[in-house]
Design a protein around this motif. Structure first.
Motif, PDB file in Angstrom:
ATOM      1  N   LEU A   1       0.843  -1.203   0.000  1.00  0.00           N
ATOM      2  CA  LEU A   1       0.000   0.000   0.000  1.00  0.00           C
ATOM      3  C   LEU A   1       0.876   1.250   0.000  1.00  0.00           C
ATOM      4  CD1 LEU A   1      -2.458  -1.027   2.878  1.00  0.00           C
ATOM      5  CD2 LEU A   1      -3.060  -0.909   0.453  1.00  0.00           C
ATOM      6  N   SER A   2       0.456   2.268  -0.772  1.00  0.00           N
ATOM      7  CA  SER A   2       1.157   3.550  -0.726  1.00  0.00           C
ATOM      8  C   SER A   2       0.637   4.358   0.467  1.00  0.00           C
ATOM      9  CB  SER A   2       0.904   4.322  -2.017  1.00  0.00           C
ATOM     10  OG  SER A   2      -0.452   4.755  -2.038  1.00  0.00           O
ATOM     11  N   GLU A   3       1.314   5.470   0.741  1.00  0.00           N
ATOM     12  CA  GLU A   3       0.883   6.313   1.853  1.00  0.00           C
ATOM     13  C   GLU A   3      -0.523   6.871   1.591  1.00  0.00           C
ATOM     14  OE1 GLU A   3       3.847   9.093   3.104  1.00  0.00           O
ATOM     15  OE2 GLU A   3       2.476  10.076   4.494  1.00  0.00           O
ATOM     16  N   THR A   4      -0.759   7.314   0.338  1.00  0.00           N
ATOM     17  CA  THR A   4      -2.086   7.832  -0.025  1.00  0.00           C
ATOM     18  C   THR A   4      -3.160   6.777   0.215  1.00  0.00           C
ATOM     19  OG1 THR A   4      -0.873   8.831  -1.844  1.00  0.00           O
ATOM     20  CG2 THR A   4      -3.266   9.117  -1.844  1.00  0.00           C
ATOM     21  N   GLU A   5      -2.828   5.542  -0.133  1.00  0.00           N
ATOM     22  CA  GLU A   5      -3.804   4.464   0.032  1.00  0.00           C
ATOM     23  C   GLU A   5      -4.070   4.176   1.506  1.00  0.00           C
ATOM     24  OE1 GLU A   5      -2.885   2.186  -4.194  1.00  0.00           O
ATOM     25  OE2 GLU A   5      -1.844   1.524  -2.377  1.00  0.00           O
ATOM     26  N   ALA A   6      -3.006   4.236   2.317  1.00  0.00           N
ATOM     27  CA  ALA A   6      -3.181   4.020   3.757  1.00  0.00           C
ATOM     28  C   ALA A   6      -4.031   5.148   4.351  1.00  0.00           C
ATOM     29  CB  ALA A   6      -1.830   3.950   4.450  1.00  0.00           C
ATOM     30  N   GLU A   7      -3.807   6.378   3.866  1.00  0.00           N
ATOM     31  CA  GLU A   7      -4.622   7.516   4.337  1.00  0.00           C
ATOM     32  C   GLU A   7      -6.092   7.301   3.967  1.00  0.00           C
ATOM     33  OE1 GLU A   7      -2.686  10.852   2.583  1.00  0.00           O
ATOM     34  OE2 GLU A   7      -1.116  10.914   4.116  1.00  0.00           O
ATOM     35  N   TRP A   8      -6.297   6.831   2.741  1.00  0.00           N
ATOM     36  CA  TRP A   8      -7.669   6.572   2.290  1.00  0.00           C
ATOM     37  C   TRP A   8      -8.333   5.513   3.180  1.00  0.00           C
ATOM     38  CZ3 TRP A   8     -10.185   2.293  -0.075  1.00  0.00           C
ATOM     39  CH2 TRP A   8     -11.446   2.592  -0.614  1.00  0.00           C
ATOM     40  N   ILE A   9      -7.563   4.459   3.527  1.00  0.00           N
ATOM     41  CA  ILE A   9      -8.104   3.403   4.402  1.00  0.00           C
ATOM     42  C   ILE A   9      -8.514   4.000   5.748  1.00  0.00           C
ATOM     43  CG2 ILE A   9      -7.496   1.324   5.728  1.00  0.00           C
ATOM     44  CD1 ILE A   9      -5.781   0.438   3.354  1.00  0.00           C
ATOM     45  N   VAL A  10      -7.637   4.844   6.311  1.00  0.00           N
ATOM     46  CA  VAL A  10      -7.944   5.434   7.613  1.00  0.00           C
ATOM     47  C   VAL A  10      -9.206   6.295   7.522  1.00  0.00           C
ATOM     48  CG1 VAL A  10      -7.141   7.084   9.354  1.00  0.00           C
ATOM     49  CG2 VAL A  10      -5.584   5.325   8.494  1.00  0.00           C
ATOM     50  N   ASP A  11      -9.307   7.108   6.453  1.00  0.00           N
ATOM     51  CA  ASP A  11     -10.513   7.935   6.272  1.00  0.00           C
ATOM     52  C   ASP A  11     -11.765   7.063   6.240  1.00  0.00           C
ATOM     53  OD1 ASP A  11      -9.168  10.303   6.232  1.00  0.00           O
ATOM     54  OD2 ASP A  11      -8.982  10.397   4.044  1.00  0.00           O
ATOM     55  N   MET A  12     -11.678   5.996   5.470  1.00  0.00           N
ATOM     56  CA  MET A  12     -12.844   5.114   5.327  1.00  0.00           C
ATOM     57  C   MET A  12     -13.166   4.417   6.648  1.00  0.00           C
ATOM     58  SD  MET A  12     -13.880   5.403   2.208  1.00  0.00           S
ATOM     59  CE  MET A  12     -14.734   3.941   1.654  1.00  0.00           C
ATOM     60  N   LEU A  13     -12.124   3.999   7.361  1.00  0.00           N
ATOM     61  CA  LEU A  13     -12.352   3.334   8.654  1.00  0.00           C
ATOM     62  C   LEU A  13     -13.038   4.291   9.630  1.00  0.00           C
ATOM     63  CD1 LEU A  13      -9.001   1.395   9.252  1.00  0.00           C
ATOM     64  CD2 LEU A  13     -11.250   0.375   8.844  1.00  0.00           C
ATOM     65  N   LEU A  14     -12.544   5.553   9.646  1.00  0.00           N
ATOM     66  CA  LEU A  14     -13.099   6.537  10.578  1.00  0.00           C
ATOM     67  C   LEU A  14     -14.552   6.861  10.244  1.00  0.00           C
ATOM     68  CD1 LEU A  14     -10.003   8.869  11.005  1.00  0.00           C
ATOM     69  CD2 LEU A  14     -11.042   7.448  12.775  1.00  0.00           C
ATOM     70  N   GLN A  15     -14.903   6.677   8.958  1.00  0.00           N
ATOM     71  CA  GLN A  15     -16.295   6.910   8.566  1.00  0.00           C
ATOM     72  C   GLN A  15     -17.118   5.625   8.633  1.00  0.00           C
ATOM     73  OE1 GLN A  15     -16.502   9.158   4.736  1.00  0.00           O
ATOM     74  NE2 GLN A  15     -14.345   9.524   5.095  1.00  0.00           N
ATOM     75  N   GLY A  16     -16.484   4.547   9.024  1.00  0.00           N
ATOM     76  CA  GLY A  16     -17.211   3.267   9.110  1.00  0.00           C
ATOM     77  C   GLY A  16     -17.669   2.755   7.768  1.00  0.00           C
ATOM     78  N   LYS A  17     -16.859   3.006   6.734  1.00  0.00           N
ATOM     79  CA  LYS A  17     -17.333   2.688   5.383  1.00  0.00           C
ATOM     80  C   LYS A  17     -16.851   1.350   4.825  1.00  0.00           C
ATOM     81  CE  LYS A  17     -18.720   7.190   3.692  1.00  0.00           C
ATOM     82  NZ  LYS A  17     -18.391   8.316   2.816  1.00  0.00           N
ATOM     83  N   PHE A  18     -16.162   0.552   5.615  1.00  0.00           N
ATOM     84  CA  PHE A  18     -15.769  -0.762   5.079  1.00  0.00           C
ATOM     85  C   PHE A  18     -16.778  -1.826   5.482  1.00  0.00           C
ATOM     86  CE2 PHE A  18     -11.373   0.997   4.768  1.00  0.00           C
ATOM     87  CZ  PHE A  18     -11.244   0.812   3.405  1.00  0.00           C
TER      88      PHE A  18
END
Lengths: 106, 390
Positions: free
Chosen positions: A89-106
C-alpha cells in the motif's frame, strides 16, 4: 466562447481537489476494500469488530491521531502481530483506508 | 368411485414420503463455510456435489465447526460469538445462540455431550449441552493479576477434558468436565509468550501450543500433567529476523505423521520437522511462502501446504519420506483451507476470491471437480466426528 473558457478553468481547478480527496481510483479502491475486509479481516474480523487484532470500528479509532493510524498500517506495530503493509500500500492508500475506517465505510 | 379417494390419498402420502427423505448416511457429507454470506453449504464427497445451502449463521469469518458424535449435526462457531447447530440430513438450522461477542472456535467432548467455545471477547470458555445448547459452565480467562486474555487453541482430550491457552497471559488451562457444572481446572503458567493456536496429537496425548511472541512450542503431556509444560523447538529461528506475518498459521491441521510432526514456522518460508520421539528439530523444508495450514493426507505420505497473503494463490505438496516439495500449483485466488476425503483420495481446496471449491486427485494432482461457493473458507468432512482434537 467566453463562457466556455470559464468552465474549462473551473474544471482545471477542481480536478486536483477531486483527485486528492478521492485517493486511489475506483478499481484500486475495490482492490483495497477487498484487502481490508479479507486480509485485515483475518485478524480484525470480517466486519472489523476485532479478533486477535483490535476492533477497527470508528468509535475504537476516533481518539487516535490519524497520522499514527496511517503509520500503523504502513509500518506495523513492532512487538505485536500487526505487520507492515507498506510493501502493498502507498501512503495515499493508507490515508484513504484510515478515512474510510473513521467513517465506518468498510 | 368414492371408495378410491382414501386409497389415492394414502398413495399420495406414501409417494410424498418417498420423495422427501430417501435414507442416507452422513459418512460422505461435509460442510463448507461461506464466510462473507454467513451461510454454509452441505456437500457430499462421493459425487462431489453441493446438496444444500443453510443461511442465517451470522459473521462466519474464521468460522470453524465440530460434528456431533453421530455425524448428523454440525456445530458452527462464528466470529460474532454465534453457535449454530445445523442438521446435515434435514439440511436446516436447528438451534442458534449468540454466546459471546467475539469467538474463535470450539470443541466437542469425548462423549459428545458437551460443546466448548473459545472466546476472545469477553475472553473465556463457555461449555454447552450439545443436545440443547444450554449453558453449563462459564470460565473467564482471567489470570492471577486479574488481567483478561483471549482464549485460543481449544481442543478436546480424553476424560471429557478440554484444554485451551490464554494468548496474553501465556498460560495453558486443562478443564476436567466429567461434572460439567463443576469443572476442575488445572492451570499451567509461564508457558511462553503469546500462544496463538494449539493442537493435540491424533492419539490425544500431546497438546502443543505455537508461540507467536517467541520461537518455539509449548507442549503438555496429557498423560502426565505433573510433568508440566515443556518447550519444544526452542528458539528455532535462532535470532534471525522474522518476516512480517500477514496471516497467523493454523495448527489444527498440523501434520502428525506418527513419528514426525510437520509444523508451520511463524514468519518464515519453512515447514519445520519435529521428531516425535525426542521432540527435537529433525529438519526444515523450504516452501513457497509462510505456511498457514500444513495438512497430512490420511496415509501420512503427503503433506499439503497453503500460504499466507500474498502467496495465497499457491499450494505445495511435500513428499514426507523424502521431505521434498514434489508439486507446486496455483488452484485459485485466496486458497484458505485444505481438507482430505476420509481416505485421502481427494483433497478439497477453498479458493475464496474465485468463489470455488476445487477437488484434486491426491495421486495424479489432476483437478477432478469444481463446486461453486460464495467466499468459501473452511471445509469440514464428517470423519472429524470420530477424531480427537478435530
Amino acid at each position: 466562447m467566453k463562457r466556455c473558457r470559464h468552465s474549462w478553468f473551473a474544471i482545471v481547478l477542481v480536478i486536483p481537489c477531486v483527485a486528492l480527496a478521492a485517493g486511489p481510483d475506483t478499481a484500486r479502491q475495490g482492490e483495497i476494500t477487498h484487502l481490508v475486509r479479507q486480509d485485515c479481516g483475518s485478524c480484525h474480523g470480517l466486519t472489523l469488530a476485532g479478533g486477535l487484532g483490535l476492533p477497527l470500528h470508528p468509535e475504537a479509532l476516533r481518539d487516535k491521531p490519524k497520522e499514527s493510524l496511517v503509520a500503523t498500517i504502513l509500518f506495523g506495530r513492532p512487538g505485536t502481530a500487526m505487520p507492515p503493509w507498506a510493501p502493498f500500500l502507498s501512503e495515499t492508500e493508507a490515508e484513504w483506508i484510515v478515512d474510510m475506517l473513521l467513517q465506518g465505510k468498510f | 368411485m368414492r371408495g378410491w379417494v382414501p386409497f389415492l390419498a394414502f398413495l399420495l402420502l406414501v409417494l410424498q414420503g418417498c420423495a422427501q427423505a430417501p435414507l442416507r448416511g452422513t459418512g460422505d457429507l461435509g460442510v463448507v463455510i461461506e464466510r462473507a454470506a454467513g451461510s454454509v453449504e452441505i456437500v457430499e464427497t462421493s459425487g462431489r456435489t453441493v446438496l444444500a445451502r443453510v443461511t442465517g449463521l451470522g459473521d462466519l469469518s474464521h468460522a470453524s465447526l465440530n460434528f456431533s458424535r453421530d455425524a448428523r449435526y454440525a456445530y458452527v462457531f462464528g466470529r460474532d460469538g454465534g453457535l449454530t447447530q445445523v442438521d446435515l440430513l434435514q439440511q436446516k438450522l436447528v438451534r442458534r445462540t449468540l454466546q459471546a461477542g467475539n469467538s474463535i472456535g470450539g470443541a466437542i467432548s469425548q462423549d459428545g455431550r458437551l460443546l466448548a467455545v473459545a472466546n476472545y471477547a469477553p475472553g473465556g470458555v463457555k461449555v454447552f449441552d450439545a443436545a440443547t445448547l444450554e449453558l453449563l459452565a462459564d470460565i473467564p480467562a482471567v489470570d492471577d493479576a486479574g488481567k483478561p486474555s483471549k482464549v485460543i487453541g481449544l481442543v478436546d482430550a480424553a476424560g471429557n477434558r478440554f484444554v485451551w491457552s490464554l494468548f496474553e497471559a501465556g498460560e495453558i488451562w486443562v478443564g476436567d468436565f466429567r461434572d460439567p457444572r463443576r469443572p476442575q481446572l488445572r492451570k499451567f503458567r509461564n508457558v511462553g509468550k503469546e500462544p496463538y493456536d494449539a493442537m493435540v496429537t491424533a492419539d490425544g496425548r500431546h497438546y502443543l501450543a505455537g508461540l507467536f511472541g517467541e520461537d518455539g512450542l509449548a507442549m503438555l503431556d496429557l498423560w502426565n500433567l505433573d510433568a508440566g509444560v515443556t518447550r519444544v523447538l526452542d528458539g528455532y529461528g535462532r535470532g534471525e529476523e522474522k518476516l512480517p506475518v500477514y496471516k497467523m498459521p493454523h495448527l489444527e491441521g498440523w501434520a502428525a505423521t506418527g513419528t514426525e510432526l510437520l509444523v508451520p514456522a511463524v514468519g518464515r518460508h519453512e515447514v519445520l520437522v519435529v521428531d516425535q520421539g525426542n521432540w527435537k528439530e529433525a529438519g526444515r523444508i523450504a516452501v513457497h511462502g509462510q505456511p498457514v495450514f500444513v495438512v497430512a493426507r490420511p496415509d501420512n505420505r503427503q503433506v499439503w501446504v497453503n500460504f499466507a497473503f500474498p502467496h495465497n494463490d499457491t499450494v505445495q505438496v511435500i513428499d514426507v519420506p523424502s521431505r521434498r516439495v514434489v508439486h507446486t500449483f496455483k488452484p485459485g485466488r485466496g486458497v484458505l483451507h485444505i481438507e482430505f476425503t476420509p481416505r485421502g483420495e481427494h483433497a478439497w481446496l477453498s479458493a475464496r476470491d474465485d468463489n470455488k471449491v476445487l477437488v484434486y486427485d491426491s495421486e495424479t494432482f489432476a483437478l477432478v471437480g469444481e463446486l461453486p461457493a460464495d467466499s468459501p473458507s473452511g471445509i469440514f468432512f464428517t470423519h472429524r466426528a470420530h477424531r480427537t482434537g478435530l
